[in-house]
Design a protein around this motif. Sequence first.
Motif, mmCIF file in Angstrom:
data_model
loop_
_atom_site.group_PDB
_atom_site.id
_atom_site.type_symbol
_atom_site.label_atom_id
_atom_site.label_comp_id
_atom_site.label_asym_id
_atom_site.label_seq_id
_atom_site.Cartn_x
_atom_site.Cartn_y
_atom_site.Cartn_z
ATOM 1 N N GLU A 2 0.832 -1.202 0.000
ATOM 2 C CA GLU A 2 0.000 0.000 0.000
ATOM 3 C C GLU A 2 0.870 1.257 0.000
ATOM 4 N N GLN A 25 -9.383 -7.456 -14.630
ATOM 5 C CA GLN A 25 -9.353 -6.064 -14.214
ATOM 6 C C GLN A 25 -10.567 -5.307 -14.727
ATOM 7 N N TYR A 26 -10.884 -4.217 -14.036
ATOM 8 C CA TYR A 26 -11.902 -3.280 -14.479
ATOM 9 C C TYR A 26 -11.205 -2.155 -15.239
ATOM 10 N N ARG A 56 -11.399 1.091 -14.738
ATOM 11 C CA ARG A 56 -10.908 1.984 -13.685
ATOM 12 C C ARG A 56 -10.580 3.390 -14.182
ATOM 13 N N ASP A 86 -12.481 5.703 -11.841
ATOM 14 C CA ASP A 86 -12.540 5.310 -10.428
ATOM 15 C C ASP A 86 -12.165 6.465 -9.510
ATOM 16 N N TRP A 137 -16.327 2.276 -5.485
ATOM 17 C CA TRP A 137 -15.436 1.151 -5.756
ATOM 18 C C TRP A 137 -14.275 1.116 -4.767
ATOM 19 N N ALA A 138 -13.756 2.287 -4.403
ATOM 20 C CA ALA A 138 -12.642 2.318 -3.458
ATOM 21 C C ALA A 138 -13.050 1.709 -2.122
ATOM 22 N N ASP A 153 -13.460 -2.146 -2.649
ATOM 23 C CA ASP A 153 -12.156 -2.798 -2.811
ATOM 24 C C ASP A 153 -11.512 -3.133 -1.470
ATOM 25 N N ARG A 154 -11.968 -2.515 -0.415
ATOM 26 C CA ARG A 154 -11.382 -2.744 0.899
ATOM 27 C C ARG A 154 -12.185 -3.723 1.745
ATOM 28 N N GLY A 168 -14.831 -7.637 -2.163
ATOM 29 C CA GLY A 168 -14.405 -6.752 -3.242
ATOM 30 C C GLY A 168 -15.576 -6.170 -4.018
ATOM 31 N N ARG A 169 -15.420 -6.097 -5.318
ATOM 32 C CA ARG A 169 -16.422 -5.451 -6.162
ATOM 33 C C ARG A 169 -17.625 -6.333 -6.486
#
Length: 239
Positions: A23, A197-198, A200, A203, A209-210, A213-214, A218-219
Motif C-alpha cells: 500500500e 481487471q476493471y 478503472r 474510479d 469502488w474504493a 475494494d477494501r 471486493g467489487r
Amino acid sequence: MERRFPNESDEYRRARDALLEDEKELRRRVEAVAAQRRALPPGGEIREDYAFGEWDPSVGGVRTVRLSELFEDGRDTLFLYNFMFLPGPDGPVETPCPDCTSIVDGVDGAVPHLRQHINVAVVAKAPAERLTAHAHARGWRHARLLSSRNTTFNADYRAEGPDEAQVPMAHVFVRRDGRIRHFWSSELLMVPSEPGQYPRHVDFMWPMWAILDRTPAGRGGDWMPSLTYPVPGVSRSSG
C-alpha cells in the motif's frame, strides 16, 4: 505507533504488515503518476467554442452556453464529465446510465468544494430538459448540467462511438492567455484491460469502488449500480 487491533493473531499482523508495504508503494506510485500528469505539455487547442444547452429556470427554457463561458474569473481549469443516456425503444437517447448516475450522485456534493479551485460541469448528449429532470429526481443541487446535443463535442473528445453510442469520459481543459486547450482525458478506458481487471478510468471520481475494494468480497463480480434498489426489510412483493 502500535498497529495491532483487538484480538488479532500474529498471522493476521504479518499478512497485514506485508500488505501495508504494498500500500505504501502504491501511494508512492499514485503520487509519482499525479506529478507526471501535472507536467503534461499543452494539449490541442479546441477546434471550436462549443455551444452547449443549459436549462434556465428563470425563463423556463434552454439557453446557449459556450465552452469558454464555463471558465469563471480566477479559475482557469475546467473539469467535464460525459454523462451517458442509454438507447431506449423510443429513440437513441432514453434511459440515464446507472453507472454515470452513481458517479454524479457522489460528485454533486463535492462540487462546492471543487469550485474553490476549478470549474466543474456534467455534459450529456441528451436534451438539457431530460438531464435536468433526471438531476431533480436524484436530488442533485450543485453540478452544472449541459447538453452537447447539437455539437460535435462528444465525438471530438472520444465520448461517442461511430454509431453514436455514448461513452463515459472525463476531461480537463485549461485556459492560458485567452486560449483554451485540452489537458487530459480518461484515456485508460481506451486501453484493453488485463484479465480480471476493471477499466478503472473514472474510479478516481467514483468512491463506491474504493470502499468495496477494501472489503472481503471486493467489487462483487459482475455487480453494477442500479437506479433503484429494494428497500431493506421490505419484500419485493410489498406495495
